[in-house]
Motif scaffolding. Structure first.
Motif, PDB file in Angstrom:
ATOM      1  N   LEU A 161       0.817  -1.221   0.000  1.00 49.10           N
ATOM      2  CA  LEU A 161       0.000   0.000   0.000  1.00 49.10           C
ATOM      3  C   LEU A 161       0.845   1.263   0.000  1.00 49.10           C
ATOM      4  O   LEU A 161       1.996   1.261   0.416  1.00 49.10           O
ATOM      5  CB  LEU A 161      -0.907   0.031   1.236  1.00 49.10           C
ATOM      6  CG  LEU A 161      -1.940  -1.094   1.355  1.00 49.10           C
ATOM      7  CD1 LEU A 161      -2.729  -0.930   2.642  1.00 49.10           C
ATOM      8  CD2 LEU A 161      -2.861  -1.115   0.146  1.00 49.10           C
ATOM      9  N   GLY A 162       0.248   2.340  -0.468  1.00 52.87           N
ATOM     10  CA  GLY A 162       0.863   3.648  -0.332  1.00 52.87           C
ATOM     11  C   GLY A 162       1.754   4.038  -1.492  1.00 52.87           C
ATOM     12  O   GLY A 162       2.239   5.160  -1.546  1.00 52.87           O
ATOM     13  N   GLY A 163       1.960   3.129  -2.449  1.00 51.50           N
ATOM     14  CA  GLY A 163       2.786   3.471  -3.603  1.00 51.50           C
ATOM     15  C   GLY A 163       1.940   4.087  -4.704  1.00 51.50           C
ATOM     16  O   GLY A 163       0.787   4.443  -4.501  1.00 51.50           O
ATOM     17  N   THR A 164       2.546   4.171  -5.892  1.00 55.41           N
ATOM     18  CA  THR A 164       1.804   4.758  -7.007  1.00 55.41           C
ATOM     19  C   THR A 164       1.197   3.653  -7.872  1.00 55.41           C
ATOM     20  O   THR A 164       0.365   3.920  -8.724  1.00 55.41           O
ATOM     21  CB  THR A 164       2.753   5.608  -7.883  1.00 55.41           C
ATOM     22  OG1 THR A 164       3.924   4.824  -8.160  1.00 55.41           O
ATOM     23  CG2 THR A 164       3.136   6.889  -7.161  1.00 55.41           C
ATOM     24  N   VAL A 210      -9.377  -5.568   9.745  1.00 55.91           N
ATOM     25  CA  VAL A 210      -8.191  -5.178  10.503  1.00 55.91           C
ATOM     26  C   VAL A 210      -6.984  -5.372   9.596  1.00 55.91           C
ATOM     27  O   VAL A 210      -6.790  -6.461   9.060  1.00 55.91           O
ATOM     28  CB  VAL A 210      -8.017  -6.060  11.766  1.00 55.91           C
ATOM     29  CG1 VAL A 210      -6.771  -5.632  12.551  1.00 55.91           C
ATOM     30  CG2 VAL A 210      -9.253  -6.012  12.650  1.00 55.91           C
ATOM     31  N   ALA A 211      -6.184  -4.330   9.400  1.00 52.88           N
ATOM     32  CA  ALA A 211      -4.964  -4.457   8.601  1.00 52.88           C
ATOM     33  C   ALA A 211      -3.789  -4.755   9.528  1.00 52.88           C
ATOM     34  O   ALA A 211      -3.582  -4.056  10.514  1.00 52.88           O
ATOM     35  CB  ALA A 211      -4.705  -3.179   7.817  1.00 52.88           C
ATOM     36  N   GLU A 212      -3.042  -5.808   9.196  1.00 60.03           N
ATOM     37  CA  GLU A 212      -1.892  -6.220  10.019  1.00 60.03           C
ATOM     38  C   GLU A 212      -0.593  -5.713   9.423  1.00 60.03           C
ATOM     39  O   GLU A 212      -0.487  -5.546   8.204  1.00 60.03           O
ATOM     40  CB  GLU A 212      -1.766  -7.744  10.009  1.00 60.03           C
ATOM     41  CG  GLU A 212      -2.874  -8.497  10.635  1.00 60.03           C
ATOM     42  CD  GLU A 212      -2.455  -9.954  10.777  1.00 60.03           C
ATOM     43  OE1 GLU A 212      -2.197 -10.352  11.914  1.00 60.03           O
ATOM     44  OE2 GLU A 212      -2.363 -10.666   9.766  1.00 60.03           O
ATOM     45  N   ARG A 227      -2.461   6.028   5.482  1.00 60.13           N
ATOM     46  CA  ARG A 227      -3.254   6.918   4.635  1.00 60.13           C
ATOM     47  C   ARG A 227      -4.086   6.145   3.618  1.00 60.13           C
ATOM     48  O   ARG A 227      -5.266   6.388   3.442  1.00 60.13           O
ATOM     49  CB  ARG A 227      -2.355   7.935   3.925  1.00 60.13           C
ATOM     50  CG  ARG A 227      -2.664   9.353   4.392  1.00 60.13           C
ATOM     51  CD  ARG A 227      -1.734  10.371   3.787  1.00 60.13           C
ATOM     52  NE  ARG A 227      -0.392  10.252   4.346  1.00 60.13           N
ATOM     53  CZ  ARG A 227       0.725  10.218   3.624  1.00 60.13           C
ATOM     54  NH1 ARG A 227       0.673  10.277   2.295  1.00 60.13           N
ATOM     55  NH2 ARG A 227       1.898  10.128   4.200  1.00 60.13           N
ATOM     56  N   GLU A 228      -3.457   5.150   2.976  1.00 56.46           N
ATOM     57  CA  GLU A 228      -4.236   4.412   1.976  1.00 56.46           C
ATOM     58  C   GLU A 228      -5.311   3.546   2.638  1.00 56.46           C
ATOM     59  O   GLU A 228      -6.416   3.427   2.115  1.00 56.46           O
ATOM     60  CB  GLU A 228      -3.331   3.561   1.072  1.00 56.46           C
ATOM     61  CG  GLU A 228      -4.165   2.876  -0.004  1.00 56.46           C
ATOM     62  CD  GLU A 228      -3.426   2.530  -1.289  1.00 56.46           C
ATOM     63  OE1 GLU A 228      -2.181   2.560  -1.297  1.00 56.46           O
ATOM     64  OE2 GLU A 228      -4.120   2.215  -2.277  1.00 56.46           O
ATOM     65  N   LEU A 229      -4.995   2.978   3.803  1.00 56.23           N
ATOM     66  CA  LEU A 229      -6.012   2.179   4.507  1.00 56.23           C
ATOM     67  C   LEU A 229      -7.208   3.051   4.873  1.00 56.23           C
ATOM     68  O   LEU A 229      -8.365   2.622   4.765  1.00 56.23           O
ATOM     69  CB  LEU A 229      -5.409   1.539   5.766  1.00 56.23           C
ATOM     70  CG  LEU A 229      -4.451   0.373   5.504  1.00 56.23           C
ATOM     71  CD1 LEU A 229      -3.640   0.045   6.756  1.00 56.23           C
ATOM     72  CD2 LEU A 229      -5.224  -0.863   5.030  1.00 56.23           C
ATOM     73  N   GLN A 230      -6.916   4.274   5.281  1.00 54.67           N
ATOM     74  CA  GLN A 230      -8.022   5.189   5.622  1.00 54.67           C
ATOM     75  C   GLN A 230      -8.845   5.522   4.383  1.00 54.67           C
ATOM     76  O   GLN A 230     -10.076   5.558   4.433  1.00 54.67           O
ATOM     77  CB  GLN A 230      -7.476   6.465   6.264  1.00 54.67           C
ATOM     78  CG  GLN A 230      -7.079   6.246   7.723  1.00 54.67           C
ATOM     79  CD  GLN A 230      -6.277   7.395   8.315  1.00 54.67           C
ATOM     80  OE1 GLN A 230      -5.562   8.094   7.602  1.00 54.67           O
ATOM     81  NE2 GLN A 230      -6.382   7.567   9.621  1.00 54.67           N
ATOM     82  N   SER A 231      -8.163   5.707   3.274  1.00 52.74           N
ATOM     83  CA  SER A 231      -8.926   6.072   2.074  1.00 52.74           C
ATOM     84  C   SER A 231      -9.720   4.865   1.559  1.00 52.74           C
ATOM     85  O   SER A 231     -10.745   5.018   0.904  1.00 52.74           O
ATOM     86  CB  SER A 231      -8.018   6.666   0.993  1.00 52.74           C
ATOM     87  OG  SER A 231      -7.413   5.641   0.257  1.00 52.74           O
ATOM     88  N   GLY A 268      -6.253  -0.675  12.312  1.00 53.20           N
ATOM     89  CA  GLY A 268      -4.867  -0.919  11.933  1.00 53.20           C
ATOM     90  C   GLY A 268      -4.061  -1.445  13.104  1.00 53.20           C
ATOM     91  O   GLY A 268      -4.314  -1.101  14.265  1.00 53.20           O
ATOM     92  N   GLN A 269      -3.107  -2.307  12.784  1.00 48.47           N
ATOM     93  CA  GLN A 269      -2.237  -2.898  13.800  1.00 48.47           C
ATOM     94  C   GLN A 269      -0.866  -3.040  13.173  1.00 48.47           C
ATOM     95  O   GLN A 269      -0.740  -3.541  12.065  1.00 48.47           O
ATOM     96  CB  GLN A 269      -2.797  -4.280  14.187  1.00 48.47           C
ATOM     97  CG  GLN A 269      -1.964  -5.042  15.192  1.00 48.47           C
ATOM     98  CD  GLN A 269      -2.538  -6.446  15.485  1.00 48.47           C
ATOM     99  OE1 GLN A 269      -3.673  -6.759  15.126  1.00 48.47           O
ATOM    100  NE2 GLN A 269      -1.746  -7.280  16.130  1.00 48.47           N
ATOM    101  N   GLY A 270       0.177  -2.597  13.877  1.00 52.46           N
ATOM    102  CA  GLY A 270       1.514  -2.738  13.302  1.00 52.46           C
ATOM    103  C   GLY A 270       2.509  -1.818  13.984  1.00 52.46           C
ATOM    104  O   GLY A 270       2.132  -0.982  14.822  1.00 52.46           O
ATOM    105  N   TYR A 271       3.787  -1.990  13.604  1.00 50.96           N
ATOM    106  CA  TYR A 271       4.855  -1.258  14.264  1.00 50.96           C
ATOM    107  C   TYR A 271       4.698   0.248  14.111  1.00 50.96           C
ATOM    108  O   TYR A 271       5.228   1.015  14.913  1.00 50.96           O
ATOM    109  CB  TYR A 271       6.222  -1.691  13.713  1.00 50.96           C
ATOM    110  CG  TYR A 271       6.587  -3.129  13.992  1.00 50.96           C
ATOM    111  CD1 TYR A 271       5.846  -3.913  14.893  1.00 50.96           C
ATOM    112  CD2 TYR A 271       7.686  -3.728  13.356  1.00 50.96           C
ATOM    113  CE1 TYR A 271       6.184  -5.233  15.134  1.00 50.96           C
ATOM    114  CE2 TYR A 271       8.029  -5.045  13.608  1.00 50.96           C
ATOM    115  CZ  TYR A 271       7.277  -5.793  14.492  1.00 50.96           C
ATOM    116  OH  TYR A 271       7.618  -7.097  14.732  1.00 50.96           O
TER     117      TYR A 271
END
Ligand code: C2E
Ligand code: CA
Ligand code: CA
Ligand code: CA
Length: 282
Positions: free
Chosen positions: A211-214, A237-239, A248-252, A258-261
């Motif tokens: 996620l988050g790329g073009t 739930v995104a891991e 940002r992309e998960l929100q869109s 969300g869960q992660g470092y």
């Protein structure tokens, strides 16, 4: 060629033996560790992506080994599963997670109550007594069933359908919720999503990574899972969320949690208590 073949066989054979001996050692150690209370749970925060608030934690097992320090679950859970010790260990995890969940409820009565997610192994799911054990863990701790989520990996659902459905239905009757872990990584047929009483899909880290790329193709799987989940009225739930671009992309995409470092690593109970005590932790 024959000689080389035999040499290779002997090397392989001695590796196998080492494996078996090592395994036996681990099994003995695990038994002793249970008796001596050497297991702890760490808790990884889960964040509501819409409100940016801490809404839950996933309980992750650690072995505090006297010589080796903190041993990660991948080094002993497979052995515990093979030998059936996972049932006892899993029982301990359920009880410890519910107890800690109850402690936080009492300690932070003004916070939104934390959802507690617990991993179940396939072997536990094959246990006819599982629902009774979950019921006992809830009752003894006083942790409310609707705040407990049980995570099951996709491959487990493909195993033995009749028994699995029965067990899952029995768990649902208790009022707990069920999540599919590592969703999208199994050899799955999506039809089980309708047959099993699932509430939550956990999107595997391997998809979140893209996620988050073009490149639109890299986010295609996550996009599809979220949209499928919305249609079936499942929570997502995104891991393995590691970067702000992921968030940002998960929100869109309207992924729920969300869960992660990026948010936090798994923390021990004390560290999570401190985190919740900070006035600026939403
Ligand atoms: P899982 O259920 O998929 O848990 C997520 C794993 O990803 C955890 O590893 C967590 O620390 C790690 N993780 C979380 N966020 C990130 C991130 O942003 N980046 C990266 N690279 N990793 C992240 P952990 O704690 O080592 O657990 C590994 C696996 O062991 C778990 O995978 C689960 O399958 C199993 N496990 C852990 N605790 C239990 C348990 O109590 N019972 C059972 N049956 N299995 C457990
Ligand atoms: Ca999990
Ligand atoms: Ca997972
Ligand atoms: Ca995993």
């Amino acid at each position: 060629a024959k000689e080389a073949g035999r040499a290779r066989y002997e090397v392989f054979d001695s590796l196998m033996r080492a494996g078996a001996v090592r395994r036996l050692e681990i099994v003995n150690d695990l038994h002793r560790a249970l008796e001596r209370d050497q297991f702890v749970l760490h808790f990884q925060p889960q964040i509501d992506l819409r409100t940016n608030t801490l809404i839950g934690v996933e309980a992750l097992l650690r072995w505090v080994h006297p010589d080796r320090g903190l041993v990660p679950p991948m080094e002993f859970i497979p052995v515990a599963e093979e030998t059936g010790l996972i049932n006892e260990l899993g029982r301990w995890v359920l009880r410890a997670a519910c107890q800690q969940g109850r402690v936080w409820l009492d300690r932070f009565p003004d916070r939104q109550p934390l959802v507690m997610s617990v991993n179940l192994s396939g072997r536990q799911l094959g246990q006819p007594r599982l629902a009774d054990e979950v019921a006992a863990a809830l009752e003894d701790s006083g942790f409310p069933p609707h705040l407990l989520v049980l995570e099951i990996t996709e491959s487990v659902l493909m195993n033995d359908t009749a028994t699995t459905i029965q067990t899952l239905e029995a768990l649902k009757l208790l009022g707990v919720r069920l999540a599919i872990d590592d969703f999208g990584t199994g050899y799955s047929s999506l039809t089980y999503l309708q047959r099993f009483p699932i509430d939550i899909l956990k999107i595997d880290k391997s998809f979140v990574d893209g996620l988050g790329g073009t490149n639109l193709e890299e986010s295609a799987v996550t996009r599809t899972i979220v949209s499928l989940a919305k249609t079936l009225r499942l929570e997502t739930v995104a891991e393995g969320v590691e970067r702000s671009e992921h968030v940002r992309e998960l929100q869109s995409l309207n992924c729920d949690i969300g869960q992660g470092y990026f948010f936090a690593r798994p923390l021990d109970a004390g560290a999570l208590t401190s985190l919740m005590s900070q006035p600026d932790t939403p």
